[in-house]
Design an enzyme around this catalytic site. Structure first.
Site, short mmCIF file in Angstrom:
data_model
loop_
_atom_site.label_atom_id
_atom_site.label_comp_id
_atom_site.label_asym_id
_atom_site.label_seq_id
_atom_site.Cartn_x
_atom_site.Cartn_y
_atom_site.Cartn_z
CE1 TYR A 1 -3.81 2.45 0.87
CE2 TYR A 1 -2.07 3.53 2.11
CZ TYR A 1 -3.32 3.56 1.54
OH TYR A 1 -4.08 4.69 1.62
CD GLU B 1 -6.14 5.08 -1.11
OE1 GLU B 1 -6.18 4.59 0.02
OE2 GLU B 1 -7.15 5.49 -1.72
#
Length: 422
Positions: free
Chosen positions: A144, A232
């Site tokens: 992530y 993101e």
């Protein structure tokens, strides 16, 4: 998907009459395929992919771009998270699928033009106008990565986690030590040391460390140079040939930078936005839709907030935030009324104007003209005070309209709540 972790780090709440609501921020949101194209321009590794808007395009793209691919990833393009677990209103389960190349055309036909409902779209869902066809990569590790703006450090904050592809908020709650946060000095920019800390947090299994550091720096440069508010990637994946690849992407941009990011803001997809907010933006009005029953038209953000608070205090719920500003024209007032009356949930309208720069007679003329163009089927409560207030009241009186007048804000809020109770 906008993750709960980022909301926790950067969320701002709007207190509307004692009820905390998540503030709707004015930030451009672009589709995944657009984000991938932008990242590619900055040298970030992304999967090969093409967005298509019709079934006819699918076959051509497969033949020209993916002639040797036996399987492809088909991703519905909507500006909301949770696509993979979403459901189409036609019954199709999931907005992201991996299928055989000869099944892509059929699957795309079931997605295009259909409504996808996810946990972020609400029950009304969002229409899928494009699907993104991507090569299927052999992924050996999923991580992530995100960059956002952090109030505490007054600058960009890079967030990394060695685990990705799943709910980052759940992971952050269960294993907070796995979340690495690296604040970047906005004046110095990202250093090799900063990027190395991020790579250590990602903990890639086989990707070259120096190449990974360069990828992080390229992502940071993209974030700054394009006026991002959020970048993101979940997952940031590691492939079998030891490359870091942005397998998914979400990018938001600061609306205040629209004047210098014209190419990016040309990517805006109004079909994915609240049509009321789209109409308000075209009329240069500050509007945010809420879920209440009393439509508000006010001049000045502070007065608008106070109006919503007092509506709630008297037992009502505001249907929107609408600030017409200090120099609204008669035409803008008409447009404001059109937007308010287009909301089926609105049972009454409260106009609260304190005229300083904004003249009460302009507001009054706008209300009268709006009534001629829009069938007002709900009660309208008007409180006017300030510049040209006598002229404004006279215009309203002579119009013959059935209006509920109020002496002050408290009186106006009471009367608006009473109007929807009758």
């Amino acid at each position: 998907m906008v993750r709960g972790l980022l909301k926790h780090l950067t969320s701002r709440s709007l207190s509307i009459a004692g009820k905390w609501q998540q503030q709707q921020l004015r930030r451009l949101n672009i589709h995944e395929y657009q984000g991938a194209e932008l990242m590619s321009k900055y040298g970030v590794n992304v999967p090969k992919g093409v967005a298509v808007g019709s079934v006819d395009e699918v076959k051509k793209v497969i033949e020209s771009v993916f002639p040797n691919q036996s399987e492809l990833v088909v991703k519905s393009q909507v500006l909301a998270g949770g696509r993979g677990l979403g459901t189409f209103k036609n019954g199709l389960k999931g907005g992201v699928h991996i299928v055989k190349a000869d099944q892509v055309e059929e699957l795309a036909g079931k997605m295009l033009g259909q409504i996808l409902v996810t946990k972020q779209t609400g029950a009304e869902g969002k229409i899928v106008s494009k699907v993104y066809l991507c090569e299927k990569l052999s992924l050996v590790n999923e991580m992530y990565f995100a960059i956002t703006l952090d109030r505490k450090s007054s600058g960009p904050l890079i967030i990394a986690c060695a685990k990705g592809g799943t709910s980052i908020e759940d992971l952050a709650e269960k294993f907070p030590d796995m979340i690495v946060k690296v604040p970047i000095d906005v004046f110095k920019g990202i250093t090799d040391e900063d990027a190395a800390k991020v790579v250590d947090g990602l903990a890639p299994k086989g990707a070259d460390r120096n190449s990974s550091i360069e990828q992080v720096k390229k992502l940071y440069n993209l974030f700054c140079e394009t006026d991002c508010t959020l970048l993101e990637i979940n997952p940031l994946a590691e492939t079998a040939d030891n490359q870091l690849v942005a397998a998914d992407a979400k990018l938001n941009f600061d609306d205040n930078a629209a004047f210098r990011q014209k190419e990016i803001f040309a990517l805006r997809d109004p079909t994915q936005e609240d049509p009321r907010e789209v109409a308000a933006a075209k009329a240069d009005l500050n509007y945010i839709g809420l879920d209440g029953e009393i439509g508000c038209m006010v001049n000045g953000a502070g007065l608008a907030m106070s109006t919503m608070d007092i509506i709630k205090l008297h037992g009502g719920t505001p249907a929107n935030f609408l600030d017409v500003g200090g120099n609204a024209s008669e035409g803008q007032v008409v447009e404001a009324f059109k937007i308010l009356t287009s909301d089926d949930k609105v049972k009454a309208i409260l106009v609260n104007i304190f005229g300083g720069i904004m003249k009460c007679d302009v507001i009054a003329s706008g209300i009268v003209n709006a009534a001629k163009q829009v069938q007002l089927k709900v009660p309208v409560v008007v409180r006017l005070e300030g510049t040209n207030v006598d002229q404004g009241k006279r215009i309203l009186k002579e119009s013959g309209m059935t209006l509920i007048t109020a002496e002050d804000l408290d009186d106006a809020a009471k009367k608006a709540v009473e109007a929807i109770s009758k």
